[in-house]
Motif scaffolding. Sequence first.
Motif, PDB file in Angstrom:
ATOM      1  N   LEU A  59       0.844  -1.206   0.000  1.00 20.97           N
ATOM      2  CA  LEU A  59       0.000   0.000   0.000  1.00 20.97           C
ATOM      3  C   LEU A  59       0.876   1.252   0.000  1.00 20.97           C
ATOM      4  O   LEU A  59       0.610   2.222  -0.694  1.00 20.97           O
ATOM      5  CB  LEU A  59      -0.865   0.035   1.266  1.00 20.97           C
ATOM      6  N   GLU A  60       1.882   1.258   0.859  1.00 22.50           N
ATOM      7  CA  GLU A  60       2.906   2.302   0.905  1.00 22.50           C
ATOM      8  C   GLU A  60       4.183   1.607   1.363  1.00 22.50           C
ATOM      9  O   GLU A  60       4.123   0.401   1.685  1.00 22.50           O
ATOM     10  CB  GLU A  60       2.502   3.440   1.838  1.00 22.50           C
ATOM     11  N   PHE A  61       5.307   2.345   1.419  1.00 21.07           N
ATOM     12  CA  PHE A  61       6.588   1.697   1.688  1.00 21.07           C
ATOM     13  C   PHE A  61       6.509   0.758   2.914  1.00 21.07           C
ATOM     14  O   PHE A  61       6.231   1.204   4.026  1.00 21.07           O
ATOM     15  CB  PHE A  61       7.689   2.754   1.882  1.00 21.07           C
ATOM     16  N   PHE A  84      -3.927 -10.513  13.484  1.00 18.00           N
ATOM     17  CA  PHE A  84      -3.084  -9.373  13.117  1.00 18.00           C
ATOM     18  C   PHE A  84      -3.902  -8.086  12.988  1.00 18.00           C
ATOM     19  O   PHE A  84      -3.502  -7.147  12.301  1.00 18.00           O
ATOM     20  CB  PHE A  84      -2.358  -9.675  11.798  1.00 18.00           C
ATOM     21  N   GLY A  85      -5.085  -8.047  13.587  1.00 16.94           N
ATOM     22  CA  GLY A  85      -5.889  -6.818  13.575  1.00 16.94           C
ATOM     23  C   GLY A  85      -6.776  -6.643  12.359  1.00 16.94           C
ATOM     24  O   GLY A  85      -7.413  -5.604  12.197  1.00 16.94           O
ATOM     25  N   THR A 120      -3.817  -5.723   7.215  1.00 16.86           N
ATOM     26  CA  THR A 120      -2.729  -4.843   6.783  1.00 16.86           C
ATOM     27  C   THR A 120      -1.598  -5.008   7.785  1.00 16.86           C
ATOM     28  O   THR A 120      -1.848  -5.052   8.991  1.00 16.86           O
ATOM     29  CB  THR A 120      -3.232  -3.382   6.760  1.00 16.86           C
ATOM     30  N   MET A 121      -0.348  -5.130   7.285  1.00 22.71           N
ATOM     31  CA  MET A 121       0.786  -5.314   8.204  1.00 22.71           C
ATOM     32  C   MET A 121       2.020  -4.550   7.713  1.00 22.71           C
ATOM     33  O   MET A 121       2.249  -4.455   6.511  1.00 22.71           O
ATOM     34  CB  MET A 121       1.140  -6.806   8.321  1.00 22.71           C
ATOM     35  N   LYS A 122       2.760  -4.013   8.684  1.00 17.97           N
ATOM     36  CA  LYS A 122       3.994  -3.300   8.359  1.00 17.97           C
ATOM     37  C   LYS A 122       5.173  -4.266   8.360  1.00 17.97           C
ATOM     38  O   LYS A 122       5.169  -5.239   9.119  1.00 17.97           O
ATOM     39  CB  LYS A 122       4.260  -2.203   9.391  1.00 17.97           C
ATOM     40  N   ASP A 137       9.086 -10.509   5.961  1.00 22.96           N
ATOM     41  CA  ASP A 137       8.622 -10.556   7.360  1.00 22.96           C
ATOM     42  C   ASP A 137       7.112 -10.788   7.411  1.00 22.96           C
ATOM     43  O   ASP A 137       6.623 -11.593   8.211  1.00 22.96           O
ATOM     44  CB  ASP A 137       8.929  -9.226   8.080  1.00 22.96           C
ATOM     45  N   VAL A 138       6.396 -10.049   6.586  1.00 23.66           N
ATOM     46  CA  VAL A 138       4.933 -10.161   6.599  1.00 23.66           C
ATOM     47  C   VAL A 138       4.518 -11.588   6.239  1.00 23.66           C
ATOM     48  O   VAL A 138       3.710 -12.217   6.937  1.00 23.66           O
ATOM     49  CB  VAL A 138       4.288  -9.125   5.636  1.00 23.66           C
TER      50      VAL A 138
END
Length: 319
Positions: A259-261, A283-284, A295-297, A302-303
């Motif tokens: 979605l973004e960096f 994970f929310g 959605t995960m950072k 890693d994701v």
Amino acid sequence: MIQLAEVLSGKKKVALGGHIRPDGDCVGSCMGLYLYLKEQYPTLQTDVYLETIPESFHILKDTQIIRHRIMDEQCYDLFICLDCGDSKRLGFSEPLFESAKETLCIDHHVSNPSFADYNYIEPDASSTSELVFRLLDKEKISLSCAESLYMGIAHDTGVFQYSCTSPETMEAAAELLRKGVDASALIERTFYEKTYVQTQILGKALLESMLVLDKQCIISYVTAKELRFFEAKPADLEGIVSQLRYTSGTEVAMFLYELEFQVFKVSLRSKSRVDVSRVAQYFGGGGHVRAAGLTMKGTVHDVITNVLEQIALQLEKTA
Ligand code: 5GP
Ligand code: MN
């Protein structure tokens, strides 16, 4: 079950809103209910708030009235939240939900905590559009309202194929067809038809997919850089995860895009053993047993590793 007439009683200004990055069921349920209210409650002010919708959905009547931002600080008597598992997923229209005098939520996400004043949540229903259909007076459904609801049901059932398709779903679709819906044109134009960019990016995602967890899980992803290269929008990625899921021998399909960096939207689908809504909620995120998202950072690796760990836990238990 709620009675629509009772909830609307005494109301003058009503807002309808659905989830961010609206899909077929979100737009179908919002526009179906909007068209019904416009026709049956002509003195009611009804406004629809949704992010930009896919181009092909403009085949539905009156989509030009959809508001993509809050125009003025209105206080609505009632905010109806459709196809939205939690109020955060409303995105830009959430302040209108918060400020409304009363709220109603119509939804079919198993993760929905019944966050409105009135809630009509049926996790077993195929789609929010089917739930809207159940609330309406069948005699009073117009052709354009029927088209919207039919589109919503068709999209969330993968054209009447996913396991959420029940006899009631088919009965609702049959009643809508009797209103004169040109189902084959509606489905071809809004569900199957792809732009050239969509076809290219689907091909790329399939070609670069990988099998993991003893070939029980298929994964693919698209980075923000690749999206820019293709000049593709998130809506252009609709359908990729479902296509991955068709791969024989797999139980879970995972598709990610940036979605973004280093912020990834993850879509999950399963066939029979893994409850992906549980994985997403961990994970929310949220969704349904067979289709969910989060959605995960982090880096893409890693994701993937984090989500796979939760999938593996369930696969082990059901092995
Ligand atoms: P998709 O993978 O097509 O975006 O979403 C699959 C299902 O999960 C949809 O019903 C969608 O509403 C839900 N969903 C997707 N992402 C999220 C999320 O981040 N949070 C919640 N609560 N639900 C999501
Ligand atoms: Mn839905």
